[in-house]
Design an enzyme around this catalytic site. Sequence first.
Site, short mmCIF file in Angstrom:
data_model
loop_
_atom_site.label_atom_id
_atom_site.label_comp_id
_atom_site.label_asym_id
_atom_site.label_seq_id
_atom_site.Cartn_x
_atom_site.Cartn_y
_atom_site.Cartn_z
N GLU A 79 57.92 -15.99 28.97
CA GLU A 79 58.92 -15.32 27.83
C GLU A 79 58.98 -15.88 26.51
O GLU A 79 59.67 -15.39 25.67
CB GLU A 79 60.18 -15.07 28.76
CG GLU A 79 60.57 -14.29 29.78
CD GLU A 79 59.54 -14.53 31.00
OE1 GLU A 79 59.06 -13.70 31.67
OE2 GLU A 79 59.53 -15.73 31.30
N ASN B 36 52.81 -13.42 33.50
CA ASN B 36 53.04 -12.44 32.67
C ASN B 36 52.26 -12.63 31.60
O ASN B 36 52.30 -13.76 30.94
CB ASN B 36 54.21 -11.61 32.67
CG ASN B 36 55.35 -12.78 31.77
OD1 ASN B 36 55.74 -13.82 32.55
ND2 ASN B 36 55.46 -12.58 30.61
N ASP C 82 55.64 -6.36 33.26
CA ASP C 82 56.19 -7.86 33.61
C ASP C 82 55.86 -7.92 35.20
O ASP C 82 56.88 -8.53 35.80
CB ASP C 82 57.56 -7.91 33.39
CG ASP C 82 57.99 -9.61 33.53
OD1 ASP C 82 57.13 -10.32 33.24
OD2 ASP C 82 59.13 -9.89 34.10
#
Length: 589
Positions: A189, A272, A314
């Site tokens: 992230e 991801n 994701d």
Amino acid sequence: MGKGAGALALLFVTLGSRHARAQDAGEDGQWTMPARDYAATRYSPLARIGVANVGRLRPVWTFSTGVLGGHEGQPLVVGHTLYVVTPYPNVLYAFDLTKPDYPLKWKYRPDVDPNAVGIACCDAINRGAFYAEGKIVYNLLDGRTVAIDTATGKEVWQTKIADLSQGETTPVAPFIVKRRVIVGASGGEFGIHGWVKGLDLRTGRIAWTAYNMGPDSEMLAWPGTVRSFYGKQKDLGVTTWPKGAWAHGGGPVWGWMSYDPRLDLVFYGVGNPGPYNPEQRPGDNKWTASVLARRPDDGALLWAYQFTPHDSWDYDATAEMILADLVLGGEERNVLVHFDKNGFAYTLDRATGEVLVAEPFVPVSWATRVDRASGRPVIDSTKLTGASRGNVKDICPSLEGGKTPAAPAAYSARTKLFYVPTNNLCMDYEAVSVTRIAGTPFIGANTPYHAGPGGHMGAFIAWDAARGRTVWAIEEPYPVWSGVLATAGNVVFYGTLDGWFKAVDATTGRPLWKFKVGSGVVGNPIAYTGPDGKQYVAVYAGIGGDWFLLAGDVRSDDPSDVRPPADFMRDIARHTSQGGMVWLFGLGP
């Protein structure tokens, strides 16, 4: 375990390590590595607790860790010592199982940088430790790996492996093969450049670093070495990205690893790509959302397979890679079984990554099937996301996954079935464009959840990986976020977010026993033999992980914690609050 792993443990004994026999984690009933064995089965050969008597389980000992964070991971039992690692601040406890009340032998309290708490995604958790050659090895949240002497509790070495300033944190459990400590970092992230590293067990020195995206030279994909069934072109870690985007494309490694001693390969999943807005990174974005197979000695890449090319939802692939020998089409195959966030369960040839079986294990709407010839999913184009597409509705599963990678499944050598904690959640997905600033979130999506078909939000299932089908299922009101323990007693254990620890019949799924452990279970149960020769089961209780971020009103000591509960799970705080406990269960009269 395979004969090769047993021979490796025997070699360690021959070399004179007084603790090395525990490395095999065999019939002696110890639990010396996260998944009990290198095949990542989480299967215990102990059978004294079985279908007929599991209803007599009683708590025999508890310990409060004093930490409120999510208690993921699992304890270890080496010899007659119980080892417990807490979430941040990552304290390591050693308890003496030979004495009444299991007193503390020693405690190692590291000085962990508190800045890591603000950077770590999804709670400041820790996924556990690994025992090898008289050392307990684990990762601190702030990017360091430490090795602790089991006799004294003193630090043997520590090594900085990650960079907090880039958004890298290290909740992953290390994995040790042939004196090589293999570690990775979270931070998908934050747009990190994902990697794994191999450290020397004796000194902590970094022996090699292998990136998950980028040029073949940085991925340690040497000419003539790679033998992937799919994706054989050169430099796919570059050509499947916009120019330079691979360098901040995510690809974290925060899940579980396994090892095949015959092939001499370590398998791990990659997370991801970043950002969540896929229109900013056209292409397949290899090798995010993939499984990679590497040699432990030098990190060389032997093969890779991408579960979700150009991940638009994701769908991290960091869940466990369980190794088993299964009969497919009348032929026994050496396979790797993986339950992906994307909702498909994969049975792969573990020498090449060829897809042998790929079927949905939860409701799936983003794709219709996986094409075995190409290995690629057949996507429903109406479920593709991106800033230009607005709010895309009813994508199943949600980005929590059909199964969260944090909660590992188990495989029973007795039943030949896989036992899987699952989520039944769907989502809406609205992507926006974002700019990367090092050390800050690089996300770009709003993704509210709702319950999937049937209205229940989770299930615990038994899966036949040779045929790609569910054998039985137990519906749960909330997503199932605990790991699983399967035993030779034909009993399977798992926990729930509303604070129950349960045992079911491995063959039929019939409920056999349950106990309220107070806080939601996001940890992984283990089984071991005590000094008295009796079998015990241990588990952490302590809700956290994503659920700490989503639930609201589960932290009683913080008056500023006034977050509203998540719309899809509004009543979870009626059943649980945070609080870290270690529970040990044994048979009562």
